[in-house]
Design a protein around this motif. Structure first.
Motif, mmCIF file in Angstrom:
data_model
loop_
_atom_site.group_PDB
_atom_site.id
_atom_site.type_symbol
_atom_site.label_atom_id
_atom_site.label_comp_id
_atom_site.label_asym_id
_atom_site.label_seq_id
_atom_site.Cartn_x
_atom_site.Cartn_y
_atom_site.Cartn_z
ATOM 1 N N ARG A 99 0.833 -1.210 0.000
ATOM 2 C CA ARG A 99 0.000 0.000 0.000
ATOM 3 C C ARG A 99 0.864 1.255 0.000
ATOM 4 O O ARG A 99 0.627 2.184 -0.771
ATOM 5 C CB ARG A 99 -0.928 -0.010 1.227
ATOM 6 N N LEU A 100 1.878 1.276 0.860
ATOM 7 C CA LEU A 100 2.735 2.464 0.960
ATOM 8 C C LEU A 100 3.541 2.686 -0.324
ATOM 9 O O LEU A 100 3.743 3.835 -0.732
ATOM 10 C CB LEU A 100 3.668 2.327 2.161
ATOM 11 N N MET A 101 3.976 1.610 -0.959
ATOM 12 C CA MET A 101 4.713 1.753 -2.214
ATOM 13 C C MET A 101 3.818 2.332 -3.307
ATOM 14 O O MET A 101 4.290 2.996 -4.225
ATOM 15 C CB MET A 101 5.298 0.412 -2.647
ATOM 16 N N ARG A 102 2.500 2.097 -3.182
ATOM 17 C CA ARG A 102 1.550 2.625 -4.163
ATOM 18 C C ARG A 102 1.155 4.064 -3.860
ATOM 19 O O ARG A 102 0.930 4.849 -4.769
ATOM 20 C CB ARG A 102 0.270 1.779 -4.190
ATOM 21 N N GLU B 220 4.017 9.397 -1.544
ATOM 22 C CA GLU B 220 4.826 10.191 -2.473
ATOM 23 C C GLU B 220 6.304 10.140 -2.099
ATOM 24 O O GLU B 220 7.176 10.143 -2.961
ATOM 25 C CB GLU B 220 4.328 11.642 -2.502
ATOM 26 N N LYS B 221 6.578 10.088 -0.787
ATOM 27 C CA LYS B 221 7.969 10.008 -0.320
ATOM 28 C C LYS B 221 8.622 8.712 -0.814
ATOM 29 O O LYS B 221 9.741 8.721 -1.340
ATOM 30 C CB LYS B 221 7.999 10.073 1.215
ATOM 31 N N LEU B 222 7.901 7.587 -0.646
ATOM 32 C CA LEU B 222 8.436 6.305 -1.116
ATOM 33 C C LEU B 222 8.581 6.306 -2.632
ATOM 34 O O LEU B 222 9.577 5.798 -3.158
ATOM 35 C CB LEU B 222 7.524 5.144 -0.699
ATOM 36 N N LYS C 270 18.441 -5.108 -0.428
ATOM 37 C CA LYS C 270 18.668 -4.344 0.804
ATOM 38 C C LYS C 270 18.374 -2.861 0.599
ATOM 39 O O LYS C 270 17.843 -2.198 1.498
ATOM 40 C CB LYS C 270 20.117 -4.522 1.274
ATOM 41 N N ALA C 271 18.690 -2.348 -0.573
ATOM 42 C CA ALA C 271 18.434 -0.939 -0.860
ATOM 43 C C ALA C 271 16.934 -0.641 -0.834
ATOM 44 O O ALA C 271 16.503 0.393 -0.294
ATOM 45 C CB ALA C 271 19.033 -0.557 -2.212
ATOM 46 N N ILE C 272 16.144 -1.543 -1.404
ATOM 47 C CA ILE C 272 14.687 -1.372 -1.363
ATOM 48 C C ILE C 272 14.188 -1.501 0.073
ATOM 49 O O ILE C 272 13.360 -0.702 0.531
ATOM 50 C CB ILE C 272 13.975 -2.368 -2.300
ATOM 51 N N HIS D 173 11.162 -0.527 4.645
ATOM 52 C CA HIS D 173 11.010 -0.961 6.040
ATOM 53 C C HIS D 173 10.781 0.193 7.024
ATOM 54 O O HIS D 173 9.874 0.105 7.864
ATOM 55 C CB HIS D 173 12.207 -1.809 6.482
ATOM 56 N N PRO D 174 11.556 1.278 6.959
ATOM 57 C CA PRO D 174 11.284 2.375 7.903
ATOM 58 C C PRO D 174 9.885 2.969 7.743
ATOM 59 O O PRO D 174 9.252 3.354 8.736
ATOM 60 C CB PRO D 174 12.362 3.411 7.552
ATOM 61 N N ALA D 175 9.398 3.012 6.514
ATOM 62 C CA ALA D 175 8.052 3.546 6.272
ATOM 63 C C ALA D 175 6.992 2.639 6.889
ATOM 64 O O ALA D 175 6.014 3.116 7.480
ATOM 65 C CB ALA D 175 7.813 3.706 4.769
ATOM 66 N N VAL D 176 7.189 1.326 6.756
ATOM 67 C CA VAL D 176 6.237 0.370 7.341
ATOM 68 C C VAL D 176 6.291 0.444 8.864
ATOM 69 O O VAL D 176 5.245 0.429 9.531
ATOM 70 C CB VAL D 176 6.515 -1.071 6.844
ATOM 71 N N ALA D 177 7.489 0.522 9.425
ATOM 72 C CA ALA D 177 7.634 0.614 10.881
ATOM 73 C C ALA D 177 6.914 1.838 11.418
ATOM 74 O O ALA D 177 6.166 1.765 12.410
ATOM 75 C CB ALA D 177 9.119 0.656 11.251
ATOM 76 N N GLU D 178 7.111 2.967 10.758
ATOM 77 C CA GLU D 178 6.454 4.217 11.174
ATOM 78 C C GLU D 178 4.941 4.100 11.055
ATOM 79 O O GLU D 178 4.193 4.547 11.929
ATOM 80 C CB GLU D 178 6.970 5.366 10.305
ATOM 81 N N ASP D 179 4.482 3.468 9.975
ATOM 82 C CA ASP D 179 3.051 3.297 9.751
ATOM 83 C C ASP D 179 2.438 2.414 10.834
ATOM 84 O O ASP D 179 1.360 2.703 11.347
ATOM 85 C CB ASP D 179 2.816 2.695 8.359
ATOM 86 N N PHE D 180 3.136 1.323 11.190
ATOM 87 C CA PHE D 180 2.644 0.429 12.247
ATOM 88 C C PHE D 180 2.539 1.168 13.575
ATOM 89 O O PHE D 180 1.518 1.100 14.266
ATOM 90 C CB PHE D 180 3.551 -0.793 12.404
#
Length: 195
Positions: free
Chosen positions: A36-39, A42-44, A80-82, A87-94
């Motif tokens: 969802r976040l990748m879609r 805008e930051k991602l 790893k680059a992806i 991962h930080p975006a998902v962690a923040e979202d959680f």
């Protein structure tokens, strides 16, 4: 208290999360959140395009899954680059989601276990996992073994987890979940208000 649920492919962790939902416990799905976040973020989008190129997204702004997959599989460094973007975006979202429980296939590998207080691993015998993956994804036994082989060994995850739920098709999942929630007061106390 926050609780993380993990398990290798074919272990049935998503089914266990469904049973938890039936008990009033909603579980944050890290994989679905990443997609969802990748879609939508805008930051991602900006960061992924910077890493992979504008072709990471189609002309109408949709995620170009084929391009992402091709980049991912090219090298461990690319993967790893992806991960370092997503991962930080998902962690923040959680952490801002209001959920206390999370489902994460790579809970320990990603370091997401540090976001929770207790961890649960769902396990199943390898032959059962292979059969489930073959049936679910309509793939060969060799391909299912390859996929399972790419993940951490189940025994390694069990060593790190606080609790284990065995999903072998023999032992009752309902009984194991009820025992987990009722016997371990620190989890039960957190969940009881949701029943």
């Amino acid at each position: 208290m926050k609780v993380g649920i993990t398990g290798g492919i074919g272990s049935g962790k998503s089914y266990v999360c469904k049973l938890l939902k039936e008990r009033g416990i909603n579980v944050y799905d890290c994989d679905a959140a990443a997609k969802r976040l990748m879609r939508t973020s805008e930051k991602l989008k900006t960061e992924l395009e910077s890493l992979i190129g504008k072709e990471a997204y189609t002309d109408n702004g949709n995620l170009n899954k084929a391009v992402i997959a091709q980049f991912l599989l090219r090298s461990d460094e690319n993967a790893k680059a992806i991960d370092n973007i997503v991962h930080p975006a998902v962690a923040e979202d959680f952490l801002s989601s209001g959920y206390d429980w999370m489902e994460c296939a790579i809970l320990f590998e990603s370091g997401f276990n540090q976001l929770v207080d207790k961890t649960i691993v769902v396990t199943a015998p390898t032959d059962v996992r292979i059969e489930r993956v073959m049936n679910r994804d309509n793939i060969s036994e060799a391909k299912a073994r390859e996929w399972i082989g790419r993940q951490w060994q189940q025994s390694e995850i069990v060593k790190r987890a606080d609790f284990e739920i065995t999903n072998d098709g023999v032992q009752s999942l309902d009984e194991q979940i009820d025992t987990l929630l009722n016997t371990h007061y620190y989890i039960y106390r957190q969940c009881n208000r949701q029943f």
